[in-house]
Design an enzyme around this catalytic site. Structure first.
Site, PDB file in Angstrom:
ATOM      1  N   CYS A   1      34.107  37.628  34.267  1.00 44.92           N
ATOM      2  CA  CYS A   1      34.866  36.403  33.969  1.00 44.92           C
ATOM      3  C   CYS A   1      34.952  36.168  32.466  1.00 44.92           C
ATOM      4  O   CYS A   1      35.988  36.379  31.861  1.00 44.92           O
ATOM      5  CB  CYS A   1      34.217  35.203  34.667  1.00 44.92           C
ATOM      6  SG  CYS A   1      34.417  35.247  36.449  1.00 44.92           S
TER       7      CYS A   1
ATOM      8  N   LYS B   1      41.888  27.793  33.934  1.00 42.60           N
ATOM      9  CA  LYS B   1      40.780  28.708  34.231  1.00 42.60           C
ATOM     10  C   LYS B   1      40.507  29.637  33.036  1.00 42.60           C
ATOM     11  O   LYS B   1      39.354  29.858  32.640  1.00 42.60           O
ATOM     12  CB  LYS B   1      41.129  29.535  35.483  1.00 42.60           C
ATOM     13  CG  LYS B   1      40.204  30.693  35.753  1.00 42.60           C
ATOM     14  CD  LYS B   1      38.819  30.241  36.165  1.00 42.60           C
ATOM     15  CE  LYS B   1      37.854  31.400  36.182  1.00 42.60           C
ATOM     16  NZ  LYS B   1      36.485  30.985  36.470  1.00 42.60           N
TER      17      LYS B   1
HETATM   18  N1  LIG Z   1      32.557  36.413  40.910  1.00 43.58           N
HETATM   19  C1  LIG Z   1      32.692  35.288  40.234  1.00 43.58           C
HETATM   20  O1  LIG Z   1      31.714  34.674  39.838  1.00 43.58           O
HETATM   21  C2  LIG Z   1      34.069  34.723  39.969  1.00 43.58           C
HETATM   22  C3  LIG Z   1      34.148  33.413  39.485  1.00 43.58           C
HETATM   23  C4  LIG Z   1      35.405  32.862  39.282  1.00 43.58           C
HETATM   24  C5  LIG Z   1      36.547  33.620  39.533  1.00 43.58           C
HETATM   25  N2  LIG Z   1      36.432  34.902  39.979  1.00 43.58           N
HETATM   26  C6  LIG Z   1      37.664  35.644  40.240  1.00 43.58           C
HETATM   27  O2  LIG Z   1      37.809  35.776  41.654  1.00 43.58           O
HETATM   28  C7  LIG Z   1      38.492  37.003  41.940  1.00 43.58           C
HETATM   29  C8  LIG Z   1      37.648  37.814  42.916  1.00 43.58           C
HETATM   30  O3  LIG Z   1      36.427  38.133  42.257  1.00 43.58           O
HETATM   31  P1  LIG Z   1      35.148  38.641  43.056  1.00 43.58           P
HETATM   32  O4  LIG Z   1      34.031  38.568  42.105  1.00 43.58           O
HETATM   33  O5  LIG Z   1      35.042  37.940  44.371  1.00 43.58           O
HETATM   34  O6  LIG Z   1      35.589  40.171  43.325  1.00 43.58           O
HETATM   35  P2  LIG Z   1      34.833  41.241  44.260  1.00 43.58           P
HETATM   36  O7  LIG Z   1      35.131  42.553  43.666  1.00 43.58           O
HETATM   37  O8  LIG Z   1      33.421  40.823  44.485  1.00 43.58           O
HETATM   38  O9  LIG Z   1      35.588  41.107  45.664  1.00 43.58           O
HETATM   39  C9  LIG Z   1      36.914  41.410  45.849  1.00 43.58           C
HETATM   40  C10 LIG Z   1      37.073  41.964  47.250  1.00 43.58           C
HETATM   41  O10 LIG Z   1      38.473  42.128  47.483  1.00 43.58           O
HETATM   42  C11 LIG Z   1      38.664  43.310  48.247  1.00 43.58           C
HETATM   43  N3  LIG Z   1      40.062  43.708  48.108  1.00 43.58           N
HETATM   44  C12 LIG Z   1      40.677  44.332  47.080  1.00 43.58           C
HETATM   45  N4  LIG Z   1      41.987  44.462  47.327  1.00 43.58           N
HETATM   46  C13 LIG Z   1      42.217  43.917  48.537  1.00 43.58           C
HETATM   47  C14 LIG Z   1      43.364  43.753  49.346  1.00 43.58           C
HETATM   48  N5  LIG Z   1      44.583  44.149  48.948  1.00 43.58           N
HETATM   49  N6  LIG Z   1      43.229  43.167  50.546  1.00 43.58           N
HETATM   50  C15 LIG Z   1      42.036  42.742  50.969  1.00 43.58           C
HETATM   51  N7  LIG Z   1      40.889  42.867  50.246  1.00 43.58           N
HETATM   52  C16 LIG Z   1      40.992  43.436  49.043  1.00 43.58           C
HETATM   53  C17 LIG Z   1      37.637  44.264  47.705  1.00 43.58           C
HETATM   54  O11 LIG Z   1      37.331  45.292  48.624  1.00 43.58           O
HETATM   55  C18 LIG Z   1      36.440  43.314  47.473  1.00 43.58           C
HETATM   56  O12 LIG Z   1      35.571  43.260  48.603  1.00 43.58           O
HETATM   57  C19 LIG Z   1      38.721  37.698  40.603  1.00 43.58           C
HETATM   58  O13 LIG Z   1      39.999  37.352  40.123  1.00 43.58           O
HETATM   59  C20 LIG Z   1      37.670  37.068  39.712  1.00 43.58           C
HETATM   60  O14 LIG Z   1      38.034  37.105  38.362  1.00 43.58           O
HETATM   61  C21 LIG Z   1      35.213  35.456  40.215  1.00 43.58           C
END
Ligand SMILES: NC(=O)c1ccc[n+]([C@@H]2O[C@H](COP(=O)([O-])OP(=O)(O)OC[C@H]3O[C@@H](n4cnc5c(N)ncnc54)[C@H](O)[C@@H]3O)[C@@H](O)[C@H]2O)c1
Length: 434
Positions: A271, A217
């Site tokens: 990312c 990744k």
């Molecule tokens: N957004 C993208 O396009 C994308 C693509 C690939 C990978 N990622 C990866 O996926 C992961 C999540 O990214 P995202 O964009 O969905 O983040 P985001 O900030 O949109 O969502 C994360 C959610 O997790 C919640 N959260 C935080 N701590 C928590 C806990 N202990 N228990 C329960 N909920 C909790 C937050 O309130 C939030 O709603 C990251 O590692 C990111 O790098 C994101």
């Protein structure tokens, strides 16, 4: 299928990745509990609504909530499969060190309800070794369970890492159709996770070990970052030499083995602008190229601010429209956005002369407060603003016909208007000192 008992699934973190994933798993017929620390997120989802912008997500979430397949909560409950999709930002140490505390907090919650036979899958983008750390934490909290890699006997639980590579704006389609790398702590863990993903993924699922999947990744995004840095560096060289970078790239790409990407105002999002640093943190002495690419892409933002500032100063009294704040086209995600940084920098410098057009934002972000800059709609910008600074390639901007842009001074950092007559850079006093 006879005897196919659908697992109960708990998705931890209901953001851009977790919510669409939870909804798609629910659509496949599994009962899904979505866990989030935000009461607002939980309440919104339980009303059948969504708190983020993503194509077709509203209808899907509404449907699965109504059918009782998806329920959100702040309280974890026992499940058969746990999917963790919480943030993995930088630590606040100013050194781009990965902060995996959210992952460990989520793993702590999962450990409390874990039982024999369960599968835990980490989806958050993570530094190499995070899945092992998560396993060690859970093993410490649950000495009554046998964990993979910690026992010679058959472990009680399976743990895997499965990264997400979706494109915002196409998340639902890509969640289903993209190929996936599934890294188990052991091959058995990988097989368990594979069987789960097969329920809703149509793309090819390739199994590997957890550390390789973690690195895969990071490598994907570092590859993109390095290639974008090349294009961005070219754009700055072209500015210095008075060349049209788009023309140069177009011509170079006619070479059968050359495919240069398009420059932009920098690289944003959580990312591509973040993940390469996770590799650097793991191997600081072996990553001069990856580090330099990050610095080039960040440097492009400052270059754009300088060039846009020169343009604004060269046209005193003329109203300026910054087109776009999002980190990429057609989405409402403004995190780590170079467009937002550029627009806010100009707002701080030029105050009320700066107008922002962002169809995906209800209001301007906090850093615009007190600057005098305001948000206006696109029609007003085209009527009233003499300088247009294109920062995001939203479709609504791309389709503005030349007739509505003619006579305006344009700085198009995305190259969306190839028919725009060039600004006389020298006449406008835009040749930059460096
Ligand atoms: N957004 C993208 O396009 C994308 C693509 C690939 C990978 N990622 C990866 O996926 C992961 C999540 O990214 P995202 O964009 O969905 O983040 P985001 O900030 O949109 O969502 C994360 C959610 O997790 C919640 N959260 C935080 N701590 C928590 C806990 N202990 N228990 C329960 N909920 C909790 C937050 O309130 C939030 O709603 C990251 O590692 C990111 O790098 C994101």
């Amino acid at each position: 299928m006879m005897g196919d008992v659908k697992p109960d699934v708990c998705v931890v973190g209901l953001g851009y990745i977790g919510l669409p994933t939870a909804a798609i798993i629910a659509r496949a017929g599994c009962k899904v509990l979505g866990l989030d620390v935000s009461q607002h997120v939980v309440d919104t989802i339980n009303r059948g609504e969504i708190h983020i912008e993503e194509v077709d997500l509203d209808g899907l979430v509404h449907g699965v909530v109504q059918r009782g397949l998806l329920r959100a909560s702040t309280e974890i409950a026992p499940s058969d499969v746990f999917v963790i999709a919480v943030p993995t930002p930088f630590a606040k140490d100013g050194h781009h060190t990965p902060d995996i505390s959210y992952v460990l907090a989520a793993a702590t919650q999962v450990a409390a309800v874990l039982k024999a036979g369960d599968t835990v899958i980490l989806e958050s983008t993570s530094p190499v070794g995070t899945t092992d750390q998560m396993r060690d934490l859970m093993a410490g909290l649950r000495p009554d369970l046998k964990f993979p890699g910690k026992t010679k006997e058959t472990p009680d639980v399976s743990i895997a890492y499965c990264p997400e590579r979706v494109l915002p704006g196409r998340i639902l389609e890509e969640l289903t159709n993209n190929d996936r790398s599934i890294g188990g702590i052991t091959p058995r863990c990988a097989r368990k996770a594979l069987a789960f993903y097969k329920r809703f993924v149509r793309g090819t699922c390739v199994t590997t070990d957890a550390r390789s999947a973690e690195m895969t990744k990071l490598v994907e995004n570092a590859y993109r970052d390095v290639n974008i840095a090349f294009a961005n560096e070219l754009s700055m060289v072209a500015d210095k030499m008075g060349l049209d970078v788009w023309e140069v790239i177009r011509l170079a790409n006619r070479h059968p083995r050359v495919n240069i990407l398009q420059p932009g105002p920098g690289v944003g999002g959580h990312c591509i602008a973040v993940d390469p640093w996770f590799i650097v943190a793991g191997a600081p002495d072996e990553t001069p190229l990856i580090r330099t690419a990050r610095n080039v892409n960040d440097g492009k933002m400052h270059h754009v601010v300088a060039k846009a500032s020169a343009l604004v100063e060269a046209h005193p009294g003329v109203k300026v429209a910054c087109l776009g704040l999002a980190f990429k086209a057609n989405i409402d995600d403004f995190r780590e956005s170079p467009a937002r940084y550029v627009a806010a920098s100009l707002a701080r410098k030029f105050g009320a002369r700066i107008n922002v057009v962002e169809p995906y934002a209800g209001e301007l972000p906090r850093e615009f407060e007190g600057t005098g800059a305001v948000q206006i709609d696109l029609d007003t910008a085209l009527e009233e603003c003499g300088v247009l600074i294109v920062l995001v390639d939203h479709d609504v901007f791309k389709v503005i016909p030349l007739a509505e842009r003619s006579g305006k001074v344009v700085y198009d950092t995305r190259g969306i208007w190839p028919d725009q007559p060039g600004v006389d850079v020298a006449a406008a006093g835009l040749r930059l000192a460096s």
